[in-house]
Design an enzyme around this catalytic site. Structure first.
Site, PDB file in Angstrom:
ATOM      1  N   HIS A   1       0.840  -1.207   0.000  1.00  0.00           N
ATOM      2  CA  HIS A   1       0.000   0.000   0.000  1.00  0.00           C
ATOM      3  C   HIS A   1       0.870   1.251   0.000  1.00  0.00           C
ATOM      4  CE1 HIS A   1      -3.127  -2.628   2.237  1.00  0.00           C
ATOM      5  NE2 HIS A   1      -3.656  -2.386   1.055  1.00  0.00           N
TER       6      HIS A   1
ATOM      7  N   LYS B   1     -16.963  -6.859   6.913  1.00  0.00           N
ATOM      8  CA  LYS B   1     -15.628  -7.452   6.987  1.00  0.00           C
ATOM      9  C   LYS B   1     -15.111  -7.403   8.414  1.00  0.00           C
ATOM     10  CE  LYS B   1     -12.630  -7.215   2.925  1.00  0.00           C
ATOM     11  NZ  LYS B   1     -11.603  -6.423   2.245  1.00  0.00           N
TER      12      LYS B   1
ATOM     13  N   ARG C   1      -1.678  -6.118  -8.157  1.00  0.00           N
ATOM     14  CA  ARG C   1      -0.635  -7.101  -7.836  1.00  0.00           C
ATOM     15  C   ARG C   1      -0.694  -8.207  -8.874  1.00  0.00           C
ATOM     16  NH1 ARG C   1      -2.893  -7.582  -1.916  1.00  0.00           N
ATOM     17  NH2 ARG C   1      -4.705  -7.196  -3.200  1.00  0.00           N
TER      18      ARG C   1
ATOM     19  N   SER D   1      -2.820  -7.528   3.118  1.00  0.00           N
ATOM     20  CA  SER D   1      -3.071  -7.365   4.554  1.00  0.00           C
ATOM     21  C   SER D   1      -3.434  -8.709   5.177  1.00  0.00           C
ATOM     22  CB  SER D   1      -4.211  -6.377   4.792  1.00  0.00           C
ATOM     23  OG  SER D   1      -3.905  -5.128   4.252  1.00  0.00           O
TER      24      SER D   1
HETATM   25  P1  ADP Z   1      -9.646  -4.171  -0.486  1.00  0.00           P
HETATM   26  O1  ADP Z   1     -10.066  -4.729   0.813  1.00  0.00           O
HETATM   27  O2  ADP Z   1     -10.648  -3.292  -1.159  1.00  0.00           O
HETATM   28  O3  ADP Z   1      -8.986  -5.163  -1.431  1.00  0.00           O
HETATM   29  P2  ADP Z   1      -7.056  -3.401   0.341  1.00  0.00           P
HETATM   30  O4  ADP Z   1      -6.780  -2.597   1.554  1.00  0.00           O
HETATM   31  O5  ADP Z   1      -6.730  -4.835   0.420  1.00  0.00           O
HETATM   32  O6  ADP Z   1      -8.527  -3.155  -0.079  1.00  0.00           O
HETATM   33  O7  ADP Z   1      -6.290  -2.796  -0.889  1.00  0.00           O
HETATM   34  C1  ADP Z   1      -6.551  -1.527  -1.414  1.00  0.00           C
HETATM   35  C2  ADP Z   1      -5.880  -1.397  -2.753  1.00  0.00           C
HETATM   36  O8  ADP Z   1      -4.487  -1.583  -2.603  1.00  0.00           O
HETATM   37  C3  ADP Z   1      -6.308  -2.418  -3.796  1.00  0.00           C
HETATM   38  O9  ADP Z   1      -6.314  -1.782  -5.066  1.00  0.00           O
HETATM   39  C4  ADP Z   1      -5.236  -3.447  -3.756  1.00  0.00           C
HETATM   40  O10 ADP Z   1      -5.098  -4.111  -5.003  1.00  0.00           O
HETATM   41  C5  ADP Z   1      -4.021  -2.589  -3.474  1.00  0.00           C
HETATM   42  N1  ADP Z   1      -2.957  -3.334  -2.831  1.00  0.00           N
HETATM   43  C6  ADP Z   1      -3.037  -4.121  -1.749  1.00  0.00           C
HETATM   44  N2  ADP Z   1      -1.839  -4.683  -1.455  1.00  0.00           N
HETATM   45  C7  ADP Z   1      -0.976  -4.228  -2.392  1.00  0.00           C
HETATM   46  C8  ADP Z   1       0.403  -4.469  -2.687  1.00  0.00           C
HETATM   47  N3  ADP Z   1       1.130  -5.322  -1.965  1.00  0.00           N
HETATM   48  N4  ADP Z   1       0.953  -3.818  -3.717  1.00  0.00           N
HETATM   49  C9  ADP Z   1       0.187  -3.002  -4.473  1.00  0.00           C
HETATM   50  N5  ADP Z   1      -1.113  -2.759  -4.292  1.00  0.00           N
HETATM   51  C10 ADP Z   1      -1.694  -3.358  -3.271  1.00  0.00           C
END
Ligand code: ADP
Length: 163
Positions: free
Chosen positions: A17, A41, A90, A128
């Protein structure tokens, strides 16, 4: 002025992130990291804690705002005068879901465009959920999350153990 919103759960924010946020801060005039309030969630951290943790990690970034929202993302974009939704991509597994979301958001509001940035390859497989799972089992996730967040995770997991 180009304002982009980076929405997500950020439970917690990982280095993946963080790399998207840092790139977003370069590409857009203003970036709003928006933590989604999603009662469906189950989360490790409260929305308030997540906002606080992201703010803490990124203090000093002048063109950044950290906020939370619920309801439709396109409505939140309207309230914030933002025309861009930023998402990170990703592995291929993200693609179909992200495509669906981007298409739905375009259907709901043609004024809002989704822009994707590629994950830093070091964090290509970091999510996460996987970080939480490993940390819960006692694994070392120190290189996958910012140090402050790693510390907060340890505290939180110790406090919630057995509950
Ligand atoms: P959600 O629960 O909506 O998937 P996340 O908090 O998991 O939200 O992720 C928010 C955004 O960040 C999404 O677009 C996800 O693809 C991106 N994201 C999550 N982890 C990574 C990572 N390791 N590298 C790049 N983008 C990421």
């Amino acid at each position: 002025m180009s304002v982009a919103i980076y929405p997500g759960s950020f439970d917690p924010m990982t280095n993946g992130h963080l790399s998207i946020i840092k790139s977003g801060l370069v590409v857009f005039d203003k970036l709003i990291v928006a933590v989604l309030r999603n009662p469906r969630k189950e989360a490790l951290f409260t929305v308030e804690e997540r906002v606080e943790m992201i703010t803490e990690e990124l203090k000093g970034a002048g063109n950044l705002e950290v906020d939370s929202f619920d309801g439709l993302l396109v409505e939140y974009c309207k309230r914030k005068n933002a025309r861009v939704v930023l998402r990170g991509l990703r592995a291929v597994a993200d693609f179909e879901y992200e495509l669906q979301m981007a298409n739905m958001n375009r259907h709901l509001n043609t004024q809002v465009e989704t822009v994707f940035l590629m994950a830093n390859d070091a964090y290509f497989y970091v999510s996460s959920n996987i970080v939480k799972e490993a940390a819960r089992l006692g694994g070392d996730v120190d290189r996958l999350v910012p140090p402050g967040i790693g510390r907060r995770m340890k505290e939180k997991l110790a406090a919630t153990k057995g509950s």
